[in-house]
Design a protein around this motif. Structure first.
Motif, PDB file in Angstrom:
ATOM      1  N   ALA A   9      61.837  89.474  53.237  1.00 48.69           N
ATOM      2  CA  ALA A   9      61.980  88.603  52.065  1.00 48.69           C
ATOM      3  C   ALA A   9      60.681  87.887  51.745  1.00 48.69           C
ATOM      4  N   GLU A  10      59.898  87.577  52.783  1.00 51.12           N
ATOM      5  CA  GLU A  10      58.620  86.899  52.571  1.00 51.12           C
ATOM      6  C   GLU A  10      57.578  87.816  51.939  1.00 51.12           C
ATOM      7  N   THR A  11      57.666  89.100  52.262  1.00 57.79           N
ATOM      8  CA  THR A  11      56.628  90.034  51.795  1.00 57.79           C
ATOM      9  C   THR A  11      57.029  90.837  50.562  1.00 57.79           C
ATOM     10  N   LEU A  12      58.345  90.987  50.300  1.00 64.11           N
ATOM     11  CA  LEU A  12      58.788  91.821  49.180  1.00 64.11           C
ATOM     12  C   LEU A  12      59.930  91.133  48.431  1.00 64.11           C
ATOM     13  N   SER A  13      59.574  90.144  47.647  1.00 68.48           N
ATOM     14  CA  SER A  13      60.518  89.455  46.773  1.00 68.48           C
ATOM     15  C   SER A  13      59.846  89.260  45.418  1.00 68.48           C
ATOM     16  N   TYR A  14      60.656  89.047  44.409  1.00 71.22           N
ATOM     17  CA  TYR A  14      60.148  88.964  43.047  1.00 71.22           C
ATOM     18  C   TYR A  14      60.569  87.653  42.388  1.00 71.22           C
ATOM     19  N   ASP A  15      59.760  87.234  41.440  1.00 74.81           N
ATOM     20  CA  ASP A  15      60.103  86.097  40.586  1.00 74.81           C
ATOM     21  C   ASP A  15      60.434  86.657  39.205  1.00 74.81           C
TER      22      ASP A  15
END
Length: 286
Positions: A9-15
């Protein structure tokens, strides 16, 4: 496992505020979903519709699916908050639960903005289903809660994997689908693991009750995905559209294919009982 999910989640999440093109006006030359996923695709009514009507229908259907997603994501968030209330805050599982809840909040806002951009109203399940959802979020626990979460997420996942790759679909919708697919893959891993873990301590009666509760939840989720109002908002004859959609073997086949892996998992977990299978069959999932 939860530590790996947190790292992911820290490395592959989007806004979505930054990633989705909210400013470009809606291009009505695009669909809102892959046409093959339309409830009327393959019916005589679909063949009579103009390409413009077909595109408008898929846009309204995509907005309805998104609205159903918001409804169940709100249930999901409450289930997880209740499950982890009072537990050890230093436990990675506790922190993952809050991470997933934060993801779902962002997804719901993203879906709401997406539906508005598709020029759709706020589609909601009928009153009875809304109240049943209120009851479910209050009493569901353990494996029945996580298995129901898994059902909702798995069905959406297969649909959206098709939509996000389809160049006929509006680019902003494809971006929304991509964000949801990437982030929900972590949620599904957690839901599968939690379902198995909770079932390990369950007896035969509890397992049968959980299986039935999950299947009933699945039936109402699937039944609520496309509101009959989409047909009116697409300028169609609602009675005829509902009648042909209910008899549409192509759409039923798409649903069954999308849930093959899910049904295999439920069977391996002992949650595909005879009573549960009746509801899954009613929902066209088996």
């Amino acid at each position: 496992m939860t530590r790996r999910l947190l790292d992911s989640a820290e490395t592959l999440s989007y806004d979505p505020v930054q990633e989705v093109d909210w400013d470009t006006p809606l291009d009505t030359d695009h669909h809102g979903a892959s046409p093959e996923w339309s409830t009327l695709y393959g019916t005589p009514y679909w063949a009579e519709m103009t390409p413009e009507q077909q595109r408008e229908l898929t846009r309204q259907e995509a907005a309805s699916v998104a609205s159903t997603g918001i409804w169940f994501e709100m249930i999901l968030q409450q289930l997880m908050l209740r499950d982890f209330y009072g537990k050890d805050q230093t436990d990675p599982a506790f922190q993952w639960a809050l991470t997933e809840i934060a993801d779902e909040c962002r997804h719901s806002i993203m879906f709401a903005r997406g539906a508005a951009k598709l020029r759709a109203p706020a589609y909601r399940p009928r009153r009875l289903v809304l109240e049943l959802g209120r009851l479910f979020k209050t009493i569901a626990y353990g494996e029945s809660a996580y298995a129901a979460i898994l059902v909702a997420e798995e069905v959406l996942d297969v649909m959206q994997r098709d939509w996000m790759r389809d160049e006929r679909v509006a680019p902003f919708v494809r971006t929304i689908n991509n964000i949801h697919v990437v982030e929900e893959s972590r949620h599904m891993k957690f839901a599968r693991a939690e379902t198995k873990r909770r079932l390990a301590a369950s007896g035969r009666l509890r397992r049968r009750i959980s299986a039935l509760g999950t299947s009933i939840a699945a039936y109402f989720i699937i039944d609520s995905m496309v509101s009959p109002s989409v047909y009116a908002n697409a300028g169609l004859d609602v009675r005829r559209a509902v009648r042909e959609a209910k008899a549409n073997e192509h759409h039923k086949s798409m649903l069954r294919s999308s849930c093959a892996g899910l049904m295999e998992f439920l069977a391996s977990a002992g949650l595909l009982t005879r009573e549960a299978t009746w509801f899954y069959r009613r929902a066209n999932l088996v």
